[in-house]
Scaffold this motif. Sequence first.
Motif, PDB file in Angstrom:
ATOM      1  N   ALA A 228       5.253   8.369  -5.675  1.00 30.43           N
ATOM      2  CA  ALA A 228       4.129   8.265  -4.865  1.00 30.43           C
ATOM      3  C   ALA A 228       4.398   7.781  -3.668  1.00 30.43           C
ATOM      4  CB  ALA A 228       2.988   7.513  -5.514  1.00 30.43           C
ATOM      5  N   SER A 229       3.754   8.540  -2.497  1.00 29.85           N
ATOM      6  CA  SER A 229       3.997   8.284  -1.145  1.00 29.85           C
ATOM      7  C   SER A 229       2.835   8.353  -0.298  1.00 29.85           C
ATOM      8  CB  SER A 229       4.804   9.647  -0.767  1.00 29.85           C
ATOM      9  OG  SER A 229       6.151   9.712  -1.188  1.00 29.85           O
ATOM     10  N   PRO A 230       2.787   8.006   0.806  1.00 26.95           N
ATOM     11  CA  PRO A 230       1.569   7.775   1.826  1.00 26.95           C
ATOM     12  C   PRO A 230       0.904   9.238   1.851  1.00 26.95           C
ATOM     13  CG  PRO A 230       3.112   6.219   2.564  1.00 26.95           C
ATOM     14  CD  PRO A 230       4.012   6.927   1.611  1.00 26.95           C
ATOM     15  N   PRO A 231      -0.347   9.421   1.801  1.00 28.94           N
ATOM     16  CA  PRO A 231      -0.583  10.981   2.423  1.00 28.94           C
ATOM     17  C   PRO A 231      -0.512  10.922   3.917  1.00 28.94           C
ATOM     18  CG  PRO A 231      -2.423   9.393   1.766  1.00 28.94           C
ATOM     19  CD  PRO A 231      -1.094   8.792   1.404  1.00 28.94           C
ATOM     20  N   PRO A 232      -0.399  12.180   4.350  1.00 28.65           N
ATOM     21  CA  PRO A 232      -0.155  12.194   5.965  1.00 28.65           C
ATOM     22  C   PRO A 232      -1.528  11.706   6.640  1.00 28.65           C
ATOM     23  CG  PRO A 232       0.178  14.242   4.868  1.00 28.65           C
ATOM     24  CD  PRO A 232       0.060  13.375   3.810  1.00 28.65           C
ATOM     25  N   ASN A 233      -2.652  11.947   6.219  1.00 32.56           N
ATOM     26  CA  ASN A 233      -3.916  11.931   6.870  1.00 32.56           C
ATOM     27  C   ASN A 233      -4.512  10.593   6.904  1.00 32.56           C
ATOM     28  OD1 ASN A 233      -4.484  12.174   3.993  1.00 32.56           O
ATOM     29  ND2 ASN A 233      -6.393  13.083   4.395  1.00 32.56           N
ATOM     30  N   THR A 234      -4.174   9.697   6.012  1.00 31.65           N
ATOM     31  CA  THR A 234      -4.367   8.454   6.029  1.00 31.65           C
ATOM     32  C   THR A 234      -3.552   7.513   5.838  1.00 31.65           C
ATOM     33  OG1 THR A 234      -5.136   8.424   3.621  1.00 31.65           O
ATOM     34  CG2 THR A 234      -7.014   9.064   4.993  1.00 31.65           C
ATOM     35  N   MET A 235      -2.356   7.844   6.182  1.00 31.27           N
ATOM     36  CA  MET A 235      -0.934   6.654   6.065  1.00 31.27           C
ATOM     37  C   MET A 235      -1.381   5.608   6.773  1.00 31.27           C
ATOM     38  SD  MET A 235       2.960   7.314   6.669  1.00 31.27           S
ATOM     39  CE  MET A 235       2.733   8.867   7.550  1.00 31.27           C
ATOM     40  N   GLY A 236      -1.221   4.461   6.112  1.00 26.64           N
ATOM     41  CA  GLY A 236      -1.292   3.013   6.771  1.00 26.64           C
ATOM     42  C   GLY A 236      -2.658   2.778   6.924  1.00 26.64           C
ATOM     43  N   LEU A 237      -3.655   3.452   6.480  1.00 31.42           N
ATOM     44  CA  LEU A 237      -5.065   2.978   6.416  1.00 31.42           C
ATOM     45  C   LEU A 237      -5.752   2.534   5.198  1.00 31.42           C
ATOM     46  CD1 LEU A 237      -6.221   5.575   9.084  1.00 31.42           C
ATOM     47  CD2 LEU A 237      -5.497   3.043   9.597  1.00 31.42           C
ATOM     48  N   ILE A 238      -6.386   1.302   5.031  1.00 28.66           N
ATOM     49  CA  ILE A 238      -7.115   1.250   3.842  1.00 28.66           C
ATOM     50  C   ILE A 238      -8.409   0.757   4.478  1.00 28.66           C
ATOM     51  CG2 ILE A 238      -6.215  -1.336   3.909  1.00 28.66           C
ATOM     52  CD1 ILE A 238      -6.482  -1.307   0.586  1.00 28.66           C
ATOM     53  N   GLU A 239      -9.496   1.159   3.551  1.00 29.96           N
ATOM     54  CA  GLU A 239     -10.927   0.911   3.720  1.00 29.96           C
ATOM     55  C   GLU A 239     -11.158  -0.415   3.362  1.00 29.96           C
ATOM     56  OE1 GLU A 239     -15.426   1.878   2.518  1.00 29.96           O
ATOM     57  OE2 GLU A 239     -13.782   3.508   1.829  1.00 29.96           O
TER      58      GLU A 239
ATOM     59  N   LEU B 210       0.869  -1.158  -0.019  1.00 31.05           N
ATOM     60  CA  LEU B 210       0.115  -0.015   0.018  1.00 31.05           C
ATOM     61  C   LEU B 210       0.841   1.256  -0.001  1.00 31.05           C
ATOM     62  CD1 LEU B 210      -2.875   1.099   0.141  1.00 31.05           C
ATOM     63  CD2 LEU B 210      -2.433   1.313   2.694  1.00 31.05           C
ATOM     64  N   ILE B 211       0.403   2.315  -0.864  1.00 27.42           N
ATOM     65  CA  ILE B 211       1.081   3.585  -0.730  1.00 27.42           C
ATOM     66  C   ILE B 211      -0.014   4.536  -0.212  1.00 27.42           C
ATOM     67  CG2 ILE B 211       1.880   5.414  -2.167  1.00 27.42           C
ATOM     68  CD1 ILE B 211       3.070   3.599  -4.126  1.00 27.42           C
ATOM     69  N   GLY B 212      -1.240   4.308  -0.764  1.00 27.77           N
ATOM     70  CA  GLY B 212      -2.215   5.277  -0.157  1.00 27.77           C
ATOM     71  C   GLY B 212      -3.501   4.740  -0.483  1.00 27.77           C
ATOM     72  N   ASP B 213      -4.642   4.811   0.435  1.00 23.94           N
ATOM     73  CA  ASP B 213      -5.971   4.615   0.146  1.00 23.94           C
ATOM     74  C   ASP B 213      -6.873   6.002   0.305  1.00 23.94           C
ATOM     75  OD1 ASP B 213      -8.374   3.061  -0.677  1.00 23.94           O
ATOM     76  OD2 ASP B 213      -8.745   2.890   1.412  1.00 23.94           O
ATOM     77  N   ASP B 214      -7.568   6.446  -0.553  1.00 25.38           N
ATOM     78  CA  ASP B 214      -8.324   7.667  -0.599  1.00 25.38           C
ATOM     79  C   ASP B 214      -7.525   8.980  -0.805  1.00 25.38           C
ATOM     80  OD1 ASP B 214     -10.822   9.072  -0.593  1.00 25.38           O
ATOM     81  OD2 ASP B 214     -10.868   9.291   1.531  1.00 25.38           O
ATOM     82  N   GLY B 215      -6.151   8.618  -1.163  1.00 25.13           N
ATOM     83  CA  GLY B 215      -5.330   9.879  -1.367  1.00 25.13           C
ATOM     84  C   GLY B 215      -3.738   9.243  -1.525  1.00 25.13           C
ATOM     85  N   VAL B 216      -3.151  10.110  -2.107  1.00 24.26           N
ATOM     86  CA  VAL B 216      -1.817   9.725  -2.319  1.00 24.26           C
ATOM     87  C   VAL B 216      -0.848  11.142  -2.582  1.00 24.26           C
ATOM     88  CG1 VAL B 216      -1.798   9.632  -4.816  1.00 24.26           C
ATOM     89  CG2 VAL B 216       0.016   8.412  -3.571  1.00 24.26           C
ATOM     90  N   THR B 217       0.262  11.240  -1.866  1.00 22.02           N
ATOM     91  CA  THR B 217       1.150  12.631  -1.986  1.00 22.02           C
ATOM     92  C   THR B 217       2.239  12.072  -3.331  1.00 22.02           C
ATOM     93  OG1 THR B 217       0.999  12.730   0.212  1.00 22.02           O
ATOM     94  CG2 THR B 217       2.872  13.801  -1.113  1.00 22.02           C
ATOM     95  N   LEU B 218       2.306  13.090  -4.132  1.00 16.03           N
ATOM     96  CA  LEU B 218       3.141  12.924  -5.249  1.00 16.03           C
ATOM     97  C   LEU B 218       4.179  13.908  -5.294  1.00 16.03           C
ATOM     98  CD1 LEU B 218       0.193  12.566  -7.870  1.00 16.03           C
ATOM     99  CD2 LEU B 218       1.787  10.673  -6.945  1.00 16.03           C
ATOM    100  N   SER B 219       5.277  13.691  -5.663  1.00 16.49           N
ATOM    101  CA  SER B 219       6.369  14.624  -5.729  1.00 16.49           C
ATOM    102  C   SER B 219       7.342  13.997  -6.928  1.00 16.49           C
ATOM    103  CB  SER B 219       7.116  14.825  -4.425  1.00 16.49           C
ATOM    104  OG  SER B 219       7.942  13.372  -4.234  1.00 16.49           O
ATOM    105  N   GLN B 220       8.016  15.193  -7.513  1.00 15.88           N
ATOM    106  CA  GLN B 220       8.877  14.962  -8.627  1.00 15.88           C
ATOM    107  C   GLN B 220      10.250  14.890  -8.135  1.00 15.88           C
ATOM    108  OE1 GLN B 220       7.967  17.437 -11.945  1.00 15.88           O
ATOM    109  NE2 GLN B 220       9.995  16.894 -12.833  1.00 15.88           N
TER     110      GLN B 220
END
Length: 139
Positions: free
Chosen positions: A59-70, A42-52
């Motif tokens: 793609a990195s986990p988003p801070p608000n839902t990091m480590g959670l999947i519905e 998992l990288i992210g569920d219901d959002g993903v952080t993208l950086s160049q």
Amino acid sequence: MSDVLPNVSCVAMRGRAMVITGAPGTGKSSLALALLDRGGELIGDDGVTLSQVGELVIASPPPNTMGLIEVRNVGLLEVPTTRAPVAIVISLTDDAERLPLGHGMAMILGRPVPQVALYPDTPALPLRAEAALEMHGLD
């Protein structure tokens, strides 16, 4: 440059990220969960952080839902996360062509990324997503 992309799921398979898009209820989280069962991370569920980073979009986990999947009808499941370069966008849509002549392109942070439309309501969806990654995903 960094951006949070909401309302998507993202899973890494063999070190390459699949960004999963679709309308609410199309099964983005369910596909992500099925890919985790097939060895994905998992990288992210219901959002993903993208950086160049150089030529890559990471793609990195988003801070608000990091480590959670519905897990629909069950609740939120805690799982480890990872980060990976974006290799493909999987669009879940009822309008997916049965035999497309190639793949489309999505622009993420100004970078072209292969995009494949998949019909969401099939038990073979995780197999199709993996095949799309292997056939069309960036190395």
